[in-house]
Design an enzyme around this catalytic site. Sequence first.
Site, PDB file in Angstrom:
ATOM      1  N   CYS A   7       2.959  -4.732   6.675  1.00  0.00           N
ATOM      2  CA  CYS A   7       2.733  -4.567   5.236  1.00  0.00           C
ATOM      3  C   CYS A   7       3.965  -3.989   4.559  1.00  0.00           C
ATOM      4  O   CYS A   7       4.944  -3.622   5.210  1.00  0.00           O
ATOM      5  CB  CYS A   7       1.542  -3.637   4.992  1.00  0.00           C
TER       6      CYS A   7
ATOM      7  N   HIS B 294       0.818  -1.213   0.000  1.00  0.00           N
ATOM      8  CA  HIS B 294       0.000   0.000   0.000  1.00  0.00           C
ATOM      9  C   HIS B 294       0.847   1.257   0.000  1.00  0.00           C
ATOM     10  O   HIS B 294       2.069   1.197   0.113  1.00  0.00           O
ATOM     11  CB  HIS B 294      -0.981  -0.002   1.181  1.00  0.00           C
TER      12      HIS B 294
END
Length: 180
Positions: free
Chosen positions: A155, A135
Amino acid sequence: MKPMWQYCMLLTLCIPCTSFRKARNMDARYFSKDTYSILVIKSKYQLTLFDSTGEWIANYPVVFGNKDMGDKLMQGDRRTPEGVFHIVSKRRHEKWNRFMMLDYPTAESVKRFKERKAKGLIPANAEIGGGIGIHGTWPHEEYAIDRYDNWTEGCISTKNTYVEELFSILPVGTKVEIRR
């Protein structure tokens, strides 16, 4: 023999009509899941994009959760998992611009988790976690990427312009390998 200016003119006309670069901004629906692959090297803070033949296309700077570059052990450790994953969904994200969800945990991830738990390397009540993806950053905080500030919960994060580019070309099913 033709004068040199005629050759130069011919080259001037031909070069703009020739593409020496790969198409990077084409719509993802025209690609199969095997069109691209990604290799993330945590120790280099780098995401590398390859085409289906394994030819390098581009590198992107990335950051992770924890400065500890070890494999994810359990939920909440902020480590980025290692292994081979695939993009299973894509969506716009209210906080991080774009989000490409990975299929973590895979069967291999679950196996390693259970082995570590059995060896007592992690608490018996620990959970494996999930929700790992690629992301962007918070708005106006792309400096975290430039400074290699690890800030996620495990992430992979890159600049918003980069994640938008990846999001536009990578289809669901794209292979993502993450190594230390």
